[in-house]
Structure formats: structure tokens, C-alpha cells
Design an enzyme around this catalytic site. Structure first.
Site, mmCIF file in Angstrom:
data_model
loop_
_atom_site.group_PDB
_atom_site.id
_atom_site.type_symbol
_atom_site.label_atom_id
_atom_site.label_comp_id
_atom_site.label_asym_id
_atom_site.label_seq_id
_atom_site.Cartn_x
_atom_site.Cartn_y
_atom_site.Cartn_z
ATOM 1 N N ILE A 14 15.277 -11.887 33.828
ATOM 2 C CA ILE A 14 16.668 -12.257 33.537
ATOM 3 C C ILE A 14 17.637 -11.606 34.530
ATOM 4 C CG2 ILE A 14 17.259 -10.453 31.828
ATOM 5 C CD1 ILE A 14 18.172 -14.228 31.751
ATOM 6 N N SER A 36 14.472 0.378 38.834
ATOM 7 C CA SER A 36 13.350 -0.435 38.364
ATOM 8 C C SER A 36 12.082 0.158 38.953
ATOM 9 C CB SER A 36 13.547 -1.888 38.825
ATOM 10 O OG SER A 36 12.949 -2.792 37.949
ATOM 11 N N ARG A 37 11.034 0.248 38.115
ATOM 12 C CA ARG A 37 9.833 0.960 38.550
ATOM 13 C C ARG A 37 9.053 0.194 39.601
ATOM 14 N NH1 ARG A 37 7.409 0.820 32.814
ATOM 15 N NH2 ARG A 37 7.912 -1.305 33.439
ATOM 16 N N LYS A 90 20.501 -8.909 25.205
ATOM 17 C CA LYS A 90 20.084 -9.176 23.843
ATOM 18 C C LYS A 90 18.565 -9.106 23.748
ATOM 19 C CE LYS A 90 17.943 -12.436 23.519
ATOM 20 N NZ LYS A 90 16.738 -13.135 24.079
ATOM 21 N N ASP A 168 12.909 -13.600 19.836
ATOM 22 C CA ASP A 168 13.569 -13.296 21.120
ATOM 23 C C ASP A 168 14.455 -14.474 21.531
ATOM 24 O OD1 ASP A 168 13.761 -11.566 23.704
ATOM 25 O OD2 ASP A 168 13.267 -13.585 24.380
HETATM 26 P P1 NAP Z 1 10.986 -8.933 32.104
HETATM 27 O O1 NAP Z 1 10.858 -10.069 33.063
HETATM 28 O O2 NAP Z 1 9.769 -8.325 31.519
HETATM 29 O O3 NAP Z 1 11.892 -7.851 32.837
HETATM 30 C C1 NAP Z 1 12.224 -6.628 32.272
HETATM 31 C C2 NAP Z 1 12.105 -5.565 33.341
HETATM 32 O O4 NAP Z 1 12.378 -4.309 32.734
HETATM 33 C C3 NAP Z 1 10.715 -5.465 33.927
HETATM 34 O O5 NAP Z 1 10.590 -6.263 35.086
HETATM 35 C C4 NAP Z 1 10.544 -3.997 34.201
HETATM 36 O O6 NAP Z 1 10.865 -3.719 35.563
HETATM 37 C C5 NAP Z 1 11.579 -3.291 33.348
HETATM 38 N N1 NAP Z 1 10.936 -2.468 32.312
HETATM 39 C C6 NAP Z 1 11.275 -1.207 31.974
HETATM 40 N N2 NAP Z 1 10.497 -0.740 31.006
HETATM 41 C C7 NAP Z 1 9.632 -1.705 30.716
HETATM 42 C C8 NAP Z 1 8.555 -1.812 29.803
HETATM 43 N N3 NAP Z 1 8.239 -0.786 28.982
HETATM 44 N N4 NAP Z 1 7.861 -2.974 29.755
HETATM 45 C C9 NAP Z 1 8.160 -3.999 30.565
HETATM 46 N N5 NAP Z 1 9.179 -3.956 31.463
HETATM 47 C C10 NAP Z 1 9.897 -2.804 31.531
HETATM 48 O O7 NAP Z 1 11.892 -9.378 30.852
HETATM 49 P P2 NAP Z 1 13.147 -10.345 30.853
HETATM 50 O O8 NAP Z 1 12.727 -11.724 30.502
HETATM 51 O O9 NAP Z 1 13.948 -10.158 32.067
HETATM 52 O O10 NAP Z 1 13.884 -9.798 29.549
HETATM 53 C C11 NAP Z 1 14.588 -8.574 29.542
HETATM 54 C C12 NAP Z 1 15.633 -8.646 28.439
HETATM 55 O O11 NAP Z 1 16.501 -9.762 28.730
HETATM 56 C C13 NAP Z 1 15.031 -8.922 27.062
HETATM 57 O O12 NAP Z 1 15.724 -8.229 26.080
HETATM 58 C C14 NAP Z 1 15.225 -10.428 26.885
HETATM 59 O O13 NAP Z 1 15.354 -10.808 25.512
HETATM 60 C C15 NAP Z 1 16.527 -10.645 27.621
HETATM 61 N N6 NAP Z 1 16.707 -12.020 28.080
HETATM 62 C C16 NAP Z 1 15.707 -12.688 28.725
HETATM 63 C C17 NAP Z 1 15.891 -14.025 29.089
HETATM 64 C C18 NAP Z 1 14.841 -14.802 29.822
HETATM 65 O O14 NAP Z 1 15.009 -16.029 30.013
HETATM 66 N N7 NAP Z 1 13.748 -14.213 30.305
HETATM 67 C C19 NAP Z 1 17.084 -14.678 28.790
HETATM 68 C C20 NAP Z 1 18.105 -13.946 28.188
HETATM 69 C C21 NAP Z 1 17.904 -12.635 27.826
HETATM 70 P P3 NAP Z 1 10.075 -2.509 36.294
HETATM 71 O O15 NAP Z 1 8.634 -2.659 35.937
HETATM 72 O O16 NAP Z 1 10.390 -2.734 37.733
HETATM 73 O O17 NAP Z 1 10.678 -1.239 35.730
#
Ligand code: NAP
Length: 308
Positions: A14, A36-37, A90, A168
Site C-alpha cells: 500500500i 523498512s527492513r 487501517k 481487512d
Molecule cells: P505489506 O505489503 O505486507 O506491507 C507491509 C510492510 O510493512 C512490509 O512490506 C514490511 O516491510 C513492513 N513490516 C513491518 N513489520 C512487518 C511484519 N511483522 N510483517 C510483515 N511486514 C512487516 O502490506 P500492505 O498490503 O501494504 O498493508 C499494510 C497496511 O495497509 C495494512 O494494515 C493493510 O490493511 C493496509 N492497506 C492495504 C491495502 C492493500 O491494497 N494492500 C489497501 C489499504 C490499506 P519490511 O519487510 O521492508 O519492513
């Protein structure tokens, strides 16, 4: 006013899909760092974790937490302790008590805390709210059905406790309904379908009622392939009001009224700039309250194991 110097924490899907472009397009806020890690950006100060960022000498005013909800509390607390304003993706956290605690901390420190609900910033939400305020509502039904394999490939956290599973995306629908309904509503029934090998539900069937007895139903499902459905249908004595495409389109009495390009995240960053500049917070946690209720009142049904 000087632009807000912002750091993004968690450069994942996101952050890349929406936050980077929205920050770039918003006056009054500049991206100056990332923590970011496993990811970096060119020409921006990059840190491994939020602790490294906050311990560095780079000057930031605010952080935008784009990490999964589990662990968000510690990151937000560290940022508030360091005197930074905080924007939360969120859902705002993994539990209700932790998000209530964050609101208290921000207030005590005079910092802005913004619990964002991007779907509320969709184009048709405020017009729908204004319209149904003038009508007599008979019922509300939500259908939020999407393909988890398409939207959340390889995201392990989403199936873990606190990841919310189908809530989610489902919480986005609840964030719209809690915004547009003229009276509050409460849960009366909940069926949650869990894959045999997962800790979070893949589908949910919810029934709510308002205090005056209006039924509000919601069907969330992550197993929908083909066309995706993000619709909210409000039947009123004066005709139907339907929000489609996640709240970006409005159909009134069968006639399309609003068809607009997506501006959700630009609206969110515009609102964050205003909150910070006005010394205010926005911490409406009502969508998460309904999700917590759904787990509290939920009857558990087991279904076949889910593999990515
Ligand atoms: P994601 O692709 O998994 O990205 C989250 C990032 O956070 C990871 O790339 C990771 O980066 C970091 N991170 C830190 N601690 C972590 C852990 N324990 N486990 C996994 N990742 C960790 O997730 P996302 O889809 O972007 O979603 C993140 C938030 O945005 C959620 O709350 C989601 O509900 C919200 N959101 C997502 C979307 C969507 O379409 N995907 C839409 C609206 C809102 P590093 O490994 O580099 O630290």
C-alpha cells in the site's frame, strides 16, 4: 507554514501503490525518510526500522505507519514518545485497547493522531451521506467480495491473529457505513468461516440493527474470483441509493450520479496536513469496534484449508 517532514514506516504494497504518489501530489507535506527492513527508495534517507529512524539525526515531524496492524502499537508509541505526529493505516491496530491508549497518549502530548479510513475518502461517500440524511431508510446491505489471492499475495500476517482475515477489506465497508448512517447500529448476529489451517476468517456474514430497528446486513467473502464486488445498497422509502466500486460510484434510483477517478489517498494526506496544522486528531475507531464485536459474537464455521 513549513511543509510537514514525513517518514513512511513499512514500504510494502500500500505504501508503494498509494502513499508515495499521494504524498507527492499533496501540498504541505514532503517525504524525507523511509524505515523498512527489506526495502529502500532512491534519493531518500532509508533506515532499517523505526527505532533507527527516531535515533538518527534526520529531522522529521511525522510518521505514516504502513506496516501490518500487529506491531503498529509499539511503532506508534515510539513515534509519539519521540514527539512525532502519527498517521495510521487501517485497521488502526490489532486490539481496541491499544488504539484507545494511543489516542490518550497523543492527546497528553499535544500531537496529532490520524486513524485513517481510506474508503471514507472515496468520492461517493459524503454525497451518499447527505442524500440518505434526507430520506427514510428501510434497510442496508453490504456485499464486499474479492479474491484474496489477487489482492493479498503472500501476505502471511493477514491470516495471523490480529491480521483480521476477510475483515481487512471488510472493515473498509464498515468504515463507510459508520460514516453515512444517520444513527448508530449494533451487531446482532455473526457467522465467521475459518479455513482449517488459518487463524483468521475467509468469510463473514453479519447482521446489525439500528436502535430504531433498521436492519443492516453485511456479507464479506475472500473467495470471489472474476468480477469483484464492493457494494453498499441502501433501500429507502424514496428509492434506492447504491454505492459501488468501494464507494467511488453512486447510483440513485437506478441512475449513475458520481463516477470519479480514485482520490482516496490524496484526500487522506490533505486531511492529515490540516489536522497537524490545526493541532487536531481524528481517532474514530467505530469500524474496529464492529469487527471486535463480530469476533466476540461470532459463531465459528470451519471450511477447507486455504493455500496461497
Ligand atoms: P505489506 O505489503 O505486507 O506491507 C507491509 C510492510 O510493512 C512490509 O512490506 C514490511 O516491510 C513492513 N513490516 C513491518 N513489520 C512487518 C511484519 N511483522 N510483517 C510483515 N511486514 C512487516 O502490506 P500492505 O498490503 O501494504 O498493508 C499494510 C497496511 O495497509 C495494512 O494494515 C493493510 O490493511 C493496509 N492497506 C492495504 C491495502 C492493500 O491494497 N494492500 C489497501 C489499504 C490499506 P519490511 O519487510 O521492508 O519492513
Amino acid at each position: 507554514m513549513a511543509p510537514i517532514r514525513l517518514a513512511i514506516v513499512g514500504l510494502g504494497k500500500i505504501a508503494r501503490d498509494q502513499h508515495l504518489g499521494a504524498i507527492e501530489a499533496t501540498d504541505g507535506i514532503d517525504l524525507v525518510a523511509v524505515a523498512s527492513r527489506n526495502a529502500k527508495l532512491d534519493n531518500i534517507a532509508c533506515f532499517h526500522e523505526i527505532g533507527d529512524l527516531l535515533a538518527s539525526d534526520i529531522a522529521i515531524d511525522a510518521v505514516s505507519l504502513c506496516t501490518p496492524p500487529q506491531g503498529r502499537f509499539e511503532q506508534a508509541k515510539a513515534a509519539l514518545d519521540a514527539g512525532k505526529h502519527v498517521m495510521l493505516e487501517k485497521p488502526p491496530g490489532a486490539t481496541l485497547s491499544e488504539v484507545f491508549a494511543l489516542a490518550e497518549m497523543a492527546k497528553a502530548k499535544g500531537l496529532s493522531l490520524f486513524s485513517t479510513w481510506h474508503s471514507r475518502a472515496a468520492a461517493a461517500v459524503e454525497p451518499a451521506r447527505a442524500l440518505i440524511a434526507k430520506r427514510k431508510i428501510k434497510s442496508v446491505s453490504v456485499e464486499w467480495k474479492e479474491d484474496v489471492r489477487h489482492w493479498h499475495p503472500g501476505q502471511a500476517w493477514i491470516w495471523e491473529p490480529g491480521g483480521l482475515g476477510v475483515f481487512d477489506p471488510g472493515i473498509n465497508a464498515l468504515s463507510i457505513v459508520t460514516r453515512i448512517m444517520p444513527e448508530s447500529f449494533h451487531l446482532v448476529g455473526s457467522e465467521l468461516t475459518f479455513p482449517a489451517n488459518r487463524a483468521a476468517p475467509i468469510a463473514a456474514s453479519l447482521s446489525f440493527e439500528t436502535a430504531s430497528g433498521i436492519p443492516v446486513g453485511a456479507e464479506f467473502d475472500w473467495r470471489q474470483t472474476g468480477p469483484q464486488t464492493w457494494d453498499i445498497r441502501i433501500e429507502t422509502e424514496e428509492g434506492s441509493v447504491v454505492l459501488t466500486h468501494g464507494g467511488s460510484r453512486l447510483i440513485v434510483d437506478g441512475v449513475a450520479q458520481i463516477v470519479e477517478e480514485d482520490r482516496e489517498y490524496r484526500n487522506i494526506y490533505r486531511d492529515f496536513v490540516a489536522l497537524v496544522n490545526n493541532g487536531a486528531s481524528d481517532t474514530d475507531y467505530s469500524p474496529l469496534v464492529h469487527v471486535a464485536d463480530a469476533f466476540m459474537l461470532g459463531r465459528r464455521i470451519q471450511t477447507e484449508a486455504f493455500e496461497d
